[in-house]
Scaffold this motif. Structure first.
Motif, PDB file in Angstrom:
ATOM      1  N   LEU A  71      39.125 142.877 115.532  1.00 52.55           N
ATOM      2  CA  LEU A  71      38.913 144.001 116.447  1.00 52.55           C
ATOM      3  C   LEU A  71      39.199 145.340 115.784  1.00 52.55           C
ATOM      4  O   LEU A  71      40.103 145.454 114.939  1.00 52.55           O
ATOM      5  CB  LEU A  71      39.824 143.871 117.672  1.00 52.55           C
ATOM      6  N   ASP A  72      38.446 146.351 116.196  1.00 48.89           N
ATOM      7  CA  ASP A  72      38.733 147.729 115.830  1.00 48.89           C
ATOM      8  C   ASP A  72      40.109 148.072 116.395  1.00 48.89           C
ATOM      9  O   ASP A  72      40.501 147.565 117.444  1.00 48.89           O
ATOM     10  CB  ASP A  72      37.652 148.630 116.452  1.00 48.89           C
ATOM     11  N   THR A  73      40.861 148.918 115.708  1.00 51.10           N
ATOM     12  CA  THR A  73      42.223 149.224 116.161  1.00 51.10           C
ATOM     13  C   THR A  73      42.244 149.860 117.554  1.00 51.10           C
ATOM     14  O   THR A  73      43.143 149.572 118.358  1.00 51.10           O
ATOM     15  CB  THR A  73      42.962 150.144 115.161  1.00 51.10           C
ATOM     16  N   ASP A  74      41.252 150.695 117.874  1.00 53.68           N
ATOM     17  CA  ASP A  74      41.205 151.283 119.216  1.00 53.68           C
ATOM     18  C   ASP A  74      40.968 150.203 120.278  1.00 53.68           C
ATOM     19  O   ASP A  74      41.559 150.251 121.355  1.00 53.68           O
ATOM     20  CB  ASP A  74      40.113 152.355 119.315  1.00 53.68           C
ATOM     21  N   ASP A  75      40.122 149.244 119.972  1.00 52.76           N
ATOM     22  CA  ASP A  75      39.865 148.150 120.915  1.00 52.76           C
ATOM     23  C   ASP A  75      41.098 147.271 121.077  1.00 52.76           C
ATOM     24  O   ASP A  75      41.422 146.828 122.185  1.00 52.76           O
ATOM     25  CB  ASP A  75      38.663 147.323 120.475  1.00 52.76           C
ATOM     26  N   PHE A  76      41.802 147.003 119.986  1.00 54.49           N
ATOM     27  CA  PHE A  76      43.024 146.212 120.061  1.00 54.49           C
ATOM     28  C   PHE A  76      44.071 146.936 120.911  1.00 54.49           C
ATOM     29  O   PHE A  76      44.737 146.313 121.743  1.00 54.49           O
ATOM     30  CB  PHE A  76      43.574 145.919 118.659  1.00 54.49           C
ATOM     31  N   THR A  77      44.173 148.237 120.730  1.00 58.89           N
ATOM     32  CA  THR A  77      45.117 149.026 121.529  1.00 58.89           C
ATOM     33  C   THR A  77      44.746 148.969 122.997  1.00 58.89           C
ATOM     34  O   THR A  77      45.609 148.800 123.864  1.00 58.89           O
ATOM     35  CB  THR A  77      45.155 150.489 121.030  1.00 58.89           C
ATOM     36  N   ALA A  78      43.452 149.091 123.308  1.00 63.87           N
ATOM     37  CA  ALA A  78      42.998 149.029 124.696  1.00 63.87           C
ATOM     38  C   ALA A  78      43.294 147.656 125.304  1.00 63.87           C
ATOM     39  O   ALA A  78      43.746 147.550 126.441  1.00 63.87           O
ATOM     40  CB  ALA A  78      41.503 149.333 124.780  1.00 63.87           C
ATOM     41  N   LEU A  79      43.059 146.611 124.529  1.00 66.15           N
ATOM     42  CA  LEU A  79      43.315 145.258 124.994  1.00 66.15           C
ATOM     43  C   LEU A  79      44.807 145.037 125.218  1.00 66.15           C
ATOM     44  O   LEU A  79      45.221 144.426 126.203  1.00 66.15           O
ATOM     45  CB  LEU A  79      42.779 144.259 123.961  1.00 66.15           C
ATOM     46  N   SER A  80      45.623 145.579 124.333  1.00 60.61           N
ATOM     47  CA  SER A  80      47.072 145.440 124.431  1.00 60.61           C
ATOM     48  C   SER A  80      47.654 146.175 125.622  1.00 60.61           C
ATOM     49  O   SER A  80      48.704 145.822 126.142  1.00 60.61           O
ATOM     50  CB  SER A  80      47.758 145.925 123.156  1.00 60.61           C
ATOM     51  N   GLY A  81      46.953 147.216 126.064  1.00 61.85           N
ATOM     52  CA  GLY A  81      47.450 148.031 127.175  1.00 61.85           C
ATOM     53  C   GLY A  81      47.113 147.487 128.543  1.00 61.85           C
ATOM     54  O   GLY A  81      47.515 148.053 129.556  1.00 61.85           O
ATOM     55  N   VAL A  82      46.374 146.378 128.588  1.00 57.36           N
ATOM     56  CA  VAL A  82      45.959 145.830 129.890  1.00 57.36           C
ATOM     57  C   VAL A  82      47.113 145.127 130.549  1.00 57.36           C
ATOM     58  O   VAL A  82      47.920 144.508 130.053  1.00 57.36           O
ATOM     59  CB  VAL A  82      44.764 144.870 129.716  1.00 57.36           C
TER      60      VAL A  82
END
Length: 82
Positions: A71-82
């Motif tokens: 995953l792109d780091t921004d996508d990983f961050t978004a996923l982690s924030g759910v």
């Protein structure tokens, strides 16, 4: 894709290819006690916070850790924030 109330779907800003298919969105489930037990077992001895986040995301999405690592780091961050 509509996710049940106990899960949320994250659209990826940068789709990834995994095992011959393109992944453009990932559904992450709200953890249940059984998920917490699986995560606890998987995290036993893992000190690195990034690795812990990858393992937790893998457990809650049903994707392997290797796919999460793509995953792109921004996508990983978004996923982690759910």
């Amino acid at each position: 894709m509509t996710a049940p109330n106990d899960s949320q779907t994250v659209s990826l800003s940068v789709p990834v290819r995994w095992e011959g298919r393109e992944i453009s969105e990932i559904t992450i489930s709200k953890p249940k006690v059984k998920d917490l037990k699986r995560m606890q077992a998987a995290l036993d001895g893992v000190e690195d916070q990034l690795e812990q986040g990858i393992l937790m995301a893998a457990t809650l999405t049903g994707l392997p850790s290797e796919a999460i690592e793509e995953l792109d780091t921004d996508d990983f961050t978004a996923l982690s924030g759910v």
